[in-house]
Design a protein around this motif. Structure first.
Motif, PDB file in Angstrom:
ATOM      1  N   VAL A   3       0.812  -1.104  -0.057  1.00  0.00           N
ATOM      2  CA  VAL A   3      -0.068  -0.114  -0.058  1.00  0.00           C
ATOM      3  C   VAL A   3       0.860   1.296   0.123  1.00  0.00           C
ATOM      4  CG1 VAL A   3      -1.773   1.302   1.381  1.00  0.00           C
ATOM      5  CG2 VAL A   3      -1.842  -1.208   1.153  1.00  0.00           C
ATOM      6  N   PHE A   4       0.463   2.227  -0.707  1.00  0.00           N
ATOM      7  CA  PHE A   4       1.311   3.261  -1.018  1.00  0.00           C
ATOM      8  C   PHE A   4       0.956   4.091   0.410  1.00  0.00           C
ATOM      9  CE2 PHE A   4       1.229   2.416  -5.617  1.00  0.00           C
ATOM     10  CZ  PHE A   4       2.568   2.150  -5.772  1.00  0.00           C
ATOM     11  N   VAL A   5       2.102   4.925   0.787  1.00  0.00           N
ATOM     12  CA  VAL A   5       1.954   5.814   2.114  1.00  0.00           C
ATOM     13  C   VAL A   5       2.478   7.120   1.761  1.00  0.00           C
ATOM     14  CG1 VAL A   5       2.533   5.713   4.384  1.00  0.00           C
ATOM     15  CG2 VAL A   5       2.233   3.596   3.510  1.00  0.00           C
ATOM     16  N   LEU A   6       1.710   8.256   2.279  1.00  0.00           N
ATOM     17  CA  LEU A   6       2.127   9.784   2.070  1.00  0.00           C
ATOM     18  C   LEU A   6       2.346  10.030   3.511  1.00  0.00           C
ATOM     19  CD1 LEU A   6      -0.135  10.723  -0.874  1.00  0.00           C
ATOM     20  CD2 LEU A   6       2.274   9.844  -0.914  1.00  0.00           C
ATOM     21  N   ASP A   7       3.309  11.035   3.779  1.00  0.00           N
ATOM     22  CA  ASP A   7       3.307  11.729   5.172  1.00  0.00           C
ATOM     23  C   ASP A   7       2.167  12.737   5.154  1.00  0.00           C
ATOM     24  OD1 ASP A   7       4.133  13.835   3.581  1.00  0.00           O
ATOM     25  OD2 ASP A   7       5.854  14.040   4.697  1.00  0.00           O
ATOM     26  N   ALA A   8       2.467  13.736   6.269  1.00  0.00           N
ATOM     27  CA  ALA A   8       1.366  14.645   6.494  1.00  0.00           C
ATOM     28  C   ALA A   8       1.215  15.542   5.565  1.00  0.00           C
ATOM     29  CB  ALA A   8       1.429  15.113   7.938  1.00  0.00           C
ATOM     30  N   LYS A   9       2.273  15.954   4.741  1.00  0.00           N
ATOM     31  CA  LYS A   9       2.438  16.990   3.669  1.00  0.00           C
ATOM     32  C   LYS A   9       2.307  16.450   2.122  1.00  0.00           C
ATOM     33  CE  LYS A   9       5.056  19.993   6.482  1.00  0.00           C
ATOM     34  NZ  LYS A   9       6.423  20.927   6.562  1.00  0.00           N
ATOM     35  N   LYS A  10       1.631  15.236   2.200  1.00  0.00           N
ATOM     36  CA  LYS A  10       1.652  14.435   1.026  1.00  0.00           C
ATOM     37  C   LYS A  10       2.685  14.204   0.113  1.00  0.00           C
ATOM     38  CE  LYS A  10      -2.908  15.822   0.259  1.00  0.00           C
ATOM     39  NZ  LYS A  10      -4.144  16.630  -0.851  1.00  0.00           N
ATOM     40  N   SER A  12       6.182  11.317  -0.147  1.00  0.00           N
ATOM     41  CA  SER A  12       6.057   9.845  -0.668  1.00  0.00           C
ATOM     42  C   SER A  12       7.026   9.083   0.844  1.00  0.00           C
ATOM     43  CB  SER A  12       6.583   9.239  -1.613  1.00  0.00           C
ATOM     44  OG  SER A  12       8.018   9.873  -1.994  1.00  0.00           O
ATOM     45  N   LEU A  13       6.497   8.083   1.473  1.00  0.00           N
ATOM     46  CA  LEU A  13       6.933   7.152   2.280  1.00  0.00           C
ATOM     47  C   LEU A  13       7.178   5.767   1.504  1.00  0.00           C
ATOM     48  CD1 LEU A  13       5.530   8.392   5.552  1.00  0.00           C
ATOM     49  CD2 LEU A  13       7.837   9.227   4.785  1.00  0.00           C
ATOM     50  N   ASP A  14       7.983   4.756   2.348  1.00  0.00           N
ATOM     51  CA  ASP A  14       7.747   3.667   1.860  1.00  0.00           C
ATOM     52  C   ASP A  14       6.658   2.847   1.848  1.00  0.00           C
ATOM     53  OD1 ASP A  14      10.766   3.639   1.391  1.00  0.00           O
ATOM     54  OD2 ASP A  14      11.179   2.360   2.943  1.00  0.00           O
ATOM     55  N   PRO A  15       6.217   1.745   0.793  1.00  0.00           N
ATOM     56  CA  PRO A  15       4.938   1.345   0.841  1.00  0.00           C
ATOM     57  C   PRO A  15       5.096   0.511   2.205  1.00  0.00           C
ATOM     58  CG  PRO A  15       5.841   1.394  -1.234  1.00  0.00           C
ATOM     59  CD  PRO A  15       6.890   1.807  -0.501  1.00  0.00           C
ATOM     60  N   CYS A  16       3.712   0.111   2.365  1.00  0.00           N
ATOM     61  CA  CYS A  16       3.661  -0.704   3.696  1.00  0.00           C
ATOM     62  C   CYS A  16       2.795  -2.141   3.452  1.00  0.00           C
ATOM     63  CB  CYS A  16       3.096  -0.211   4.766  1.00  0.00           C
ATOM     64  SG  CYS A  16       1.425   0.292   4.811  1.00  0.00           S
ATOM     65  N   HIS A  17       2.962  -2.948   4.141  1.00  0.00           N
ATOM     66  CA  HIS A  17       1.971  -4.143   4.114  1.00  0.00           C
ATOM     67  C   HIS A  17       0.630  -3.903   4.128  1.00  0.00           C
ATOM     68  CE1 HIS A  17       0.424  -8.315   4.722  1.00  0.00           C
ATOM     69  NE2 HIS A  17       1.455  -8.745   3.965  1.00  0.00           N
ATOM     70  N   PRO A  18      -0.428  -4.486   3.350  1.00  0.00           N
ATOM     71  CA  PRO A  18      -1.630  -4.200   3.754  1.00  0.00           C
ATOM     72  C   PRO A  18      -2.363  -4.405   4.944  1.00  0.00           C
ATOM     73  CG  PRO A  18      -1.537  -5.482   1.714  1.00  0.00           C
ATOM     74  CD  PRO A  18      -0.139  -5.443   2.387  1.00  0.00           C
ATOM     75  N   ALA A  19      -1.762  -5.403   5.858  1.00  0.00           N
ATOM     76  CA  ALA A  19      -2.356  -5.589   7.133  1.00  0.00           C
ATOM     77  C   ALA A  19      -1.800  -4.255   8.272  1.00  0.00           C
ATOM     78  CB  ALA A  19      -1.572  -6.756   7.729  1.00  0.00           C
ATOM     79  N   PRO A  37      -4.545   3.155  -7.267  1.00  0.00           N
ATOM     80  CA  PRO A  37      -4.048   1.914  -6.346  1.00  0.00           C
ATOM     81  C   PRO A  37      -4.460   2.492  -4.850  1.00  0.00           C
ATOM     82  CG  PRO A  37      -2.270   3.173  -7.138  1.00  0.00           C
ATOM     83  CD  PRO A  37      -3.528   3.725  -7.646  1.00  0.00           C
ATOM     84  N   PHE A  38      -4.463   1.479  -3.890  1.00  0.00           N
ATOM     85  CA  PHE A  38      -4.857   2.105  -2.532  1.00  0.00           C
ATOM     86  C   PHE A  38      -3.706   2.886  -1.866  1.00  0.00           C
ATOM     87  CE2 PHE A  38      -5.845   1.346   2.170  1.00  0.00           C
ATOM     88  CZ  PHE A  38      -7.156   1.904   1.757  1.00  0.00           C
ATOM     89  N   THR A  39      -3.762   4.028  -1.354  1.00  0.00           N
ATOM     90  CA  THR A  39      -2.749   5.157  -0.791  1.00  0.00           C
ATOM     91  C   THR A  39      -3.629   5.441   0.553  1.00  0.00           C
ATOM     92  OG1 THR A  39      -2.276   5.341  -3.221  1.00  0.00           O
ATOM     93  CG2 THR A  39      -1.536   7.026  -1.400  1.00  0.00           C
ATOM     94  N   ILE A  40      -2.543   5.562   1.360  1.00  0.00           N
ATOM     95  CA  ILE A  40      -3.092   6.360   2.678  1.00  0.00           C
ATOM     96  C   ILE A  40      -2.241   7.399   2.966  1.00  0.00           C
ATOM     97  CG2 ILE A  40      -4.197   4.299   3.680  1.00  0.00           C
ATOM     98  CD1 ILE A  40      -1.518   3.935   5.439  1.00  0.00           C
ATOM     99  N   ILE A  41      -2.608   8.263   3.928  1.00  0.00           N
ATOM    100  CA  ILE A  41      -1.889   9.326   4.227  1.00  0.00           C
ATOM    101  C   ILE A  41      -1.748   9.428   5.984  1.00  0.00           C
ATOM    102  CG2 ILE A  41      -1.769  11.870   4.746  1.00  0.00           C
ATOM    103  CD1 ILE A  41      -3.298  12.411   2.291  1.00  0.00           C
ATOM    104  N   LEU A  42      -0.572   9.216   6.303  1.00  0.00           N
ATOM    105  CA  LEU A  42      -0.092   9.105   7.837  1.00  0.00           C
ATOM    106  C   LEU A  42      -0.208  10.817   8.454  1.00  0.00           C
ATOM    107  CD1 LEU A  42       2.840   6.923   8.189  1.00  0.00           C
ATOM    108  CD2 LEU A  42       0.463   6.324   8.968  1.00  0.00           C
TER     109      LEU A  42
END
Length: 433
Positions: A3-10, A12-19, A37-42
């Motif tokens: 899963v693609f991961v973005l930080d609080a300012k959008k 890019s970070l390392d993709p993480c496992h779906p779990a 593709p599924f992407t989340i923001i921390l």
């Protein structure tokens, strides 16, 4: 797939496992940014406080389907894969229909757009729209991957097809240099090839006409392998049929396999390469032979996304491939500019409204519908087709916009997740990183 991961300012970070993504979403530390593709923001993480690793985008361009793979270089692992389906053939067909419509209206002296003089110079690097769309699709998705993942390099298969070898694998020497029509005019070549007789009825000593085995209106080309000779009567009776439909399959068997796909790849390869260099990232190029060698050496099956993962000499000795699903991306475009729809005779039949949105929705939006009553009661997820009235199409039934919630705006692509049989996990591969 990761899963693609973005930080609080959008960023890019390392993709993480779906779990891991599910845990972050459940705890409230992350929110959903995209579904495909599924992407989340921390919410509580920045790039400055995180450790990222180099990733490589690998591309296997094709005429109809392009393979995309994202490989993490330090552990030699495929973390994301997709297959991008182009719409170049649809664009080509629509342009043929438009040209045919205009020609018919001009011949009838009805209202039409006047033909433009053929005195315009095409800019350097010009490509027809059907090929330009292929280049644009690939560049669009490379831009997105660079935005959603810490990409440090790009690998591209810069393949070139020898169309003469595809037609005649045994050709060599002087014959290869001279080509098929050396020393011939096309008509003289056809007269010699077809023994100066009609290919269909076999009549001799009659006027013969050059005829397309596969008609141009059915996707045939002007290549000499698609041409034959026919008398006027046979040519008229054949009309818009192929030779096989006309009752002569052995004639169509003589037409060589179409080389449109090979020509499309040859024409677009340098355009893709030149645009990839604008990302200011190292661009590695590899041949089709290297891709096949890497795939065979690793014992992997042939698919578009696996070919992409094997592109270039940067492919490691051991590539960890463990993907239970692949994202299939289908280019759909952003709608038509044509406002006046015509019937088969070229006369106006309907007029489409100029606005593409209604009540904040647009055709192609991914929505969730919660229908409280009626025959379609329940929760439905899918893409909608809007009408200029409060009744949209969703999964084959009508739904009122008040029951809809947008999950993802239309971006010119449709998405499906296809399950695949994993080609196998190499020994020593990390299970979850």
């Amino acid at each position: 797939m990761r899963v693609f991961v973005l930080d609080a300012k959008k960023r890019s970070l390392d993709p993480c496992h779906p779990a891991r993504a599910r845990q972050l979403l459940k705890s409230g530390r992350a929110v959903t940014y995209r579904y495909y593709p599924f992407t989340i923001i921390l919410k509580d993480r920045l790039v400055e406080n995180s450790v990222t690793h180099p990733h490589r985008v690998k591309i296997d361009p094709g005429a109809k389907v392009t393979g995309l793979a994202l490989v993490r270089d330090d552990i030699s692992k495929v973390v994301w894969a997709a297959e991008l389906e182009h719409r170049g053939e649809i664009i080509h067909q629509r342009m043929l229909e438009r040209a045919s419509l205009r020609r018919s209206r001009r011949s009838r002296k009805t209202r039409y757009r006047k033909p433009r003089f053929d005195n315009r110079r095409k800019p350097e690097g010009w490509l027809p729209p059907s090929l330009e769309s292929r280049v644009a699709n690939i560049i669009t998705w490379v831009k997105r991957l660079v935005r959603w993942c810490p990409v440090s390099a790009i690998s591209l298969e810069l393949v070139k097809f020898d169309t003469q070898k595809l037609q005649n694998p045994e050709i060599s020497g002087v014959e290869y240099q001279q080509g098929t029509l050396f020393g011939y005019e096309i008509r003289e070549y056809l007269l010699k090839k077809w023994s100066r007789r009609c290919a269909y009825c076999g009549r001799e000593d009659v006027p013969l006409e050059v005829e397309h085995i596969i008609p141009k209106s059915r996707g045939g080309t002007d290549r000499v392998s698609n041409l034959t000779l026919a008398c006027h009567e046979c040519n008229q009776r054949k009309g818009n049929m192929t030779a096989a439909e006309f009752g002569y399959p052995h004639i169509q068997a003589q037409a060589e396999q179409p080389l449109k796909d090979a020509a499309a790849v040859n024409s677009t390869r340098w355009a893709i390469f030149e645009q990839l260099k604008r990302f200011n990232l190292p661009v590695e190029v590899g041949t089709g032979g290297i891709t096949k060698y890497n795939r065979v050496r690793l014992g992997l099956p042939k698919t578009h996304w696996i070919d992409a993962a094997c592109v270039g000499e940067s492919t490691p000795k051991e590539l960890f491939v463990k993907c239970s699903s692949v994202l299939v991306i289908k280019a759909t475009g952003h709608g038509r500019r044509q406002r006046c729809r015509t019937d088969r005779y070229g006369f106006p039949a309907a007029h489409a409204p100029r606005r593409k949105k209604y009540m904040g929705f647009q055709t192609g939006d991914l929505v969730r519908a919660v229908v409280p009553k009626g025959k379609c009661v329940g929760v439905h997820v899918g893409r909608i087709a809007i009408r200029c009235r409060p009744s949209f199409k969703l999964n084959g039934f009508d739904v009122h916009p008040k029951y809809l919630k947008i999950l993802q705006r239309s971006d010119g692509y449709e998405y499906e997740i296809h399950s695949v049989s994993s080609p196998g996990l190499k020994a020593g591969a990390p299970d979850a990183i």
